[in-house]
Design a protein around this motif. Sequence first.
Motif, PDB file in Angstrom:
ATOM      1  N   GLY A   1       6.142  -2.172  -0.980  1.00  0.00           N
ATOM      2  CA  GLY A   1       6.104  -1.293   0.184  1.00  0.00           C
ATOM      3  C   GLY A   1       5.426   0.034  -0.116  1.00  0.00           C
ATOM      4  N   VAL A   2       6.135   0.886  -0.860  1.00  0.00           N
ATOM      5  CA  VAL A   2       5.582   2.193  -1.216  1.00  0.00           C
ATOM      6  C   VAL A   2       4.328   2.031  -2.067  1.00  0.00           C
ATOM      7  CG1 VAL A   2       6.040   4.376  -2.405  1.00  0.00           C
ATOM      8  CG2 VAL A   2       7.859   3.249  -1.112  1.00  0.00           C
ATOM      9  N   GLY A   3       4.334   1.052  -2.969  1.00  0.00           N
ATOM     10  CA  GLY A   3       3.179   0.853  -3.837  1.00  0.00           C
ATOM     11  C   GLY A   3       1.909   0.518  -3.091  1.00  0.00           C
ATOM     12  N   SER A   4       2.041  -0.191  -1.968  1.00  0.00           N
ATOM     13  CA  SER A   4       0.858  -0.539  -1.180  1.00  0.00           C
ATOM     14  C   SER A   4       0.357   0.624  -0.341  1.00  0.00           C
ATOM     15  CB  SER A   4       1.179  -1.722  -0.262  1.00  0.00           C
ATOM     16  OG  SER A   4       2.193  -1.372   0.675  1.00  0.00           O
ATOM     17  N   LEU A   5       1.227   1.628  -0.129  1.00  0.00           N
ATOM     18  CA  LEU A   5       0.832   2.790   0.684  1.00  0.00           C
ATOM     19  C   LEU A   5       0.214   3.907  -0.158  1.00  0.00           C
ATOM     20  CD1 LEU A   5       3.947   3.051   3.056  1.00  0.00           C
ATOM     21  CD2 LEU A   5       1.721   2.044   3.574  1.00  0.00           C
ATOM     22  N   LEU A   6       0.564   3.952  -1.432  1.00  0.00           N
ATOM     23  CA  LEU A   6       0.065   5.035  -2.285  1.00  0.00           C
ATOM     24  C   LEU A   6      -1.455   5.123  -2.326  1.00  0.00           C
ATOM     25  CD1 LEU A   6       2.474   5.046  -5.371  1.00  0.00           C
ATOM     26  CD2 LEU A   6       2.290   6.740  -3.551  1.00  0.00           C
ATOM     27  N   PRO A   7      -2.189   4.004  -2.444  1.00  0.00           N
ATOM     28  CA  PRO A   7      -3.657   4.120  -2.503  1.00  0.00           C
ATOM     29  C   PRO A   7      -4.268   4.711  -1.242  1.00  0.00           C
ATOM     30  CG  PRO A   7      -2.943   1.978  -3.301  1.00  0.00           C
ATOM     31  CD  PRO A   7      -1.747   2.620  -2.678  1.00  0.00           C
TER      32      PRO A   7
ATOM     33  N   ILE B   1      -3.261   7.393   0.221  1.00  0.00           N
ATOM     34  CA  ILE B   1      -3.170   8.854   0.182  1.00  0.00           C
ATOM     35  C   ILE B   1      -4.482   9.405  -0.360  1.00  0.00           C
ATOM     36  CG2 ILE B   1      -1.945  10.831  -0.806  1.00  0.00           C
ATOM     37  CD1 ILE B   1       0.515   9.079  -1.034  1.00  0.00           C
ATOM     38  N   PRO B   2      -5.113  10.328   0.352  1.00  0.00           N
ATOM     39  CA  PRO B   2      -6.419  10.858  -0.099  1.00  0.00           C
ATOM     40  C   PRO B   2      -6.327  11.498  -1.480  1.00  0.00           C
ATOM     41  CG  PRO B   2      -5.990  11.466   2.191  1.00  0.00           C
ATOM     42  CD  PRO B   2      -4.716  10.871   1.674  1.00  0.00           C
ATOM     43  N   GLY B   3      -7.230  11.120  -2.335  1.00  0.00           N
ATOM     44  CA  GLY B   3      -7.315  11.726  -3.660  1.00  0.00           C
ATOM     45  C   GLY B   3      -6.362  11.172  -4.691  1.00  0.00           C
ATOM     46  N   ILE B   4      -5.479  10.254  -4.294  1.00  0.00           N
ATOM     47  CA  ILE B   4      -4.476   9.774  -5.247  1.00  0.00           C
ATOM     48  C   ILE B   4      -5.115   8.951  -6.362  1.00  0.00           C
ATOM     49  CG2 ILE B   4      -3.959   7.637  -4.027  1.00  0.00           C
ATOM     50  CD1 ILE B   4      -1.393   9.917  -5.766  1.00  0.00           C
ATOM     51  N   ARG B   5      -6.173   8.194  -6.029  1.00  0.00           N
ATOM     52  CA  ARG B   5      -6.821   7.371  -7.044  1.00  0.00           C
ATOM     53  C   ARG B   5      -7.576   8.220  -8.069  1.00  0.00           C
ATOM     54  NH1 ARG B   5      -7.550   1.884  -6.284  1.00  0.00           N
ATOM     55  NH2 ARG B   5      -6.726   1.006  -4.344  1.00  0.00           N
ATOM     56  N   GLN B   6      -7.969   9.428  -7.682  1.00  0.00           N
ATOM     57  CA  GLN B   6      -8.710  10.302  -8.586  1.00  0.00           C
ATOM     58  C   GLN B   6      -7.787  11.244  -9.359  1.00  0.00           C
ATOM     59  OE1 GLN B   6      -9.721   9.911  -5.226  1.00  0.00           O
ATOM     60  NE2 GLN B   6     -11.116   8.291  -5.946  1.00  0.00           N
ATOM     61  N   SER B   7      -6.495  11.202  -9.066  1.00  0.00           N
ATOM     62  CA  SER B   7      -5.566  12.121  -9.709  1.00  0.00           C
ATOM     63  C   SER B   7      -5.199  11.652 -11.113  1.00  0.00           C
ATOM     64  CB  SER B   7      -4.290  12.263  -8.870  1.00  0.00           C
ATOM     65  OG  SER B   7      -3.539  11.064  -8.900  1.00  0.00           O
TER      66      SER B   7
ATOM     67  N   PHE C   1      -2.297  11.195 -12.111  1.00  0.00           N
ATOM     68  CA  PHE C   1      -1.092  10.378 -12.061  1.00  0.00           C
ATOM     69  C   PHE C   1      -1.365   8.928 -11.688  1.00  0.00           C
ATOM     70  CE2 PHE C   1       0.125  14.750 -10.910  1.00  0.00           C
ATOM     71  CZ  PHE C   1       1.013  15.015 -11.946  1.00  0.00           C
ATOM     72  N   TRP C   2      -2.576   8.613 -11.238  1.00  0.00           N
ATOM     73  CA  TRP C   2      -2.855   7.262 -10.772  1.00  0.00           C
ATOM     74  C   TRP C   2      -2.659   6.193 -11.850  1.00  0.00           C
ATOM     75  CZ3 TRP C   2      -2.548   4.462  -6.823  1.00  0.00           C
ATOM     76  CH2 TRP C   2      -3.205   3.235  -6.738  1.00  0.00           C
ATOM     77  N   PRO C   3      -3.052   6.421 -13.110  1.00  0.00           N
ATOM     78  CA  PRO C   3      -2.795   5.392 -14.130  1.00  0.00           C
ATOM     79  C   PRO C   3      -1.321   5.037 -14.276  1.00  0.00           C
ATOM     80  CG  PRO C   3      -4.389   6.975 -14.933  1.00  0.00           C
ATOM     81  CD  PRO C   3      -3.844   7.526 -13.647  1.00  0.00           C
ATOM     82  N   ILE C   4      -0.444   5.992 -13.928  1.00  0.00           N
ATOM     83  CA  ILE C   4       0.999   5.727 -13.986  1.00  0.00           C
ATOM     84  C   ILE C   4       1.476   5.082 -12.698  1.00  0.00           C
ATOM     85  CG2 ILE C   4       3.280   6.804 -14.196  1.00  0.00           C
ATOM     86  CD1 ILE C   4       1.981   8.998 -15.857  1.00  0.00           C
ATOM     87  N   LEU C   5       1.025   5.625 -11.561  1.00  0.00           N
ATOM     88  CA  LEU C   5       1.504   5.163 -10.262  1.00  0.00           C
ATOM     89  C   LEU C   5       1.059   3.747  -9.930  1.00  0.00           C
ATOM     90  CD1 LEU C   5       0.897   8.410  -8.149  1.00  0.00           C
ATOM     91  CD2 LEU C   5       3.035   7.610  -9.167  1.00  0.00           C
TER      92      LEU C   5
ATOM     93  N   GLY D   1       3.417  -1.396 -12.483  1.00  0.00           N
ATOM     94  CA  GLY D   1       4.726  -1.864 -12.053  1.00  0.00           C
ATOM     95  C   GLY D   1       5.856  -1.195 -12.813  1.00  0.00           C
ATOM     96  N   PHE D   2       5.592  -0.749 -14.041  1.00  0.00           N
ATOM     97  CA  PHE D   2       6.619  -0.079 -14.844  1.00  0.00           C
ATOM     98  C   PHE D   2       7.154   1.149 -14.128  1.00  0.00           C
ATOM     99  CE2 PHE D   2       8.231   2.840 -17.982  1.00  0.00           C
ATOM    100  CZ  PHE D   2       8.938   2.035 -18.855  1.00  0.00           C
ATOM    101  N   PHE D   3       6.272   1.902 -13.481  1.00  0.00           N
ATOM    102  CA  PHE D   3       6.687   3.112 -12.777  1.00  0.00           C
ATOM    103  C   PHE D   3       7.689   2.779 -11.672  1.00  0.00           C
ATOM    104  CE2 PHE D   3       6.021   5.705  -8.945  1.00  0.00           C
ATOM    105  CZ  PHE D   3       6.454   6.941  -9.409  1.00  0.00           C
ATOM    106  N   PHE D   4       7.381   1.776 -10.877  1.00  0.00           N
ATOM    107  CA  PHE D   4       8.259   1.411  -9.765  1.00  0.00           C
ATOM    108  C   PHE D   4       9.568   0.811 -10.268  1.00  0.00           C
ATOM    109  CE2 PHE D   4       3.991   1.435  -8.009  1.00  0.00           C
ATOM    110  CZ  PHE D   4       4.174   2.222  -6.886  1.00  0.00           C
ATOM    111  N   ALA D   5       9.503   0.056 -11.361  1.00  0.00           N
ATOM    112  CA  ALA D   5      10.724  -0.488 -11.941  1.00  0.00           C
ATOM    113  C   ALA D   5      11.617   0.639 -12.458  1.00  0.00           C
ATOM    114  CB  ALA D   5      10.381  -1.452 -13.077  1.00  0.00           C
TER     115      ALA D   5
END
Length: 229
Positions: free
Chosen positions: A75-81, A83-89, A91-95, A98-102
């Motif tokens: 759910g949340v994981g599919s919405l994160l991409p 968000i503008p600029g999130i892929r370039q941040s 934090f993206w390698p972490i977000l 699956g480990f982050f969500f777990a």
Amino acid sequence: MTFSWISSYWPLLLTGAVQTLSLLAISVVFGFIIAIGLAFAQVSGGPLVRILARGYCTFFRGTPLLIQLWLLYYGVGSLLPMIPGIRQSLFWPILREGFFFAAVSFTLNYAAYEAEVLRGALLAVPKGELEAGRAFGMRPFTLTRRIWLPRAIRIALPTIGGEIVMQLKATPLAFTVTVMDLYAVATKVRQDTLLVYEPLIVVTVFYLILTAIIARSFRFLEAQVPVRR
């Protein structure tokens, strides 16, 4: 039975064990911090704060952990991409992992259970000790830090140890969101070698040893800080 495969898969088994231990440590440490706030919110917070804290605990204790994990990951994981600029941040390698969500899911779930344990322990602290602290002129924060919370943790130690063991046994659920924990490694070994029982036996022994270590550690702590009635 044959365990010769361990010589080929031991680096992967070690990585999986580290993943499992990391999930356990992160969820227990941060979950316990959140639980302290939730417990005090239910014991000494205002009406609205109490309702919110109880609602949080009811939701996470009343729904399966697997569903919570999937709601976050799918759910949340599919919405994160989106968000503008999130892929370039940074934090993206972490977000994106699956480990982050777990870790987040396990932390929130553990906090709900631990909050109920601490709530009961806070209420079990003898009122005379708190009144004595107030009589000495302790401020509320000092009273909580030096008397109320430490005594509550001592009372709850056996249950806290049990909750950590339960949390350990929940970590294989991370396998369902692509986390390569120890159970996921065992599954890979089973697929590669067509061995059914041996990989599961290795995982079982690992969990038994870790459970024994946790149990002995908490028995030692209980002996060092006995609860005085």
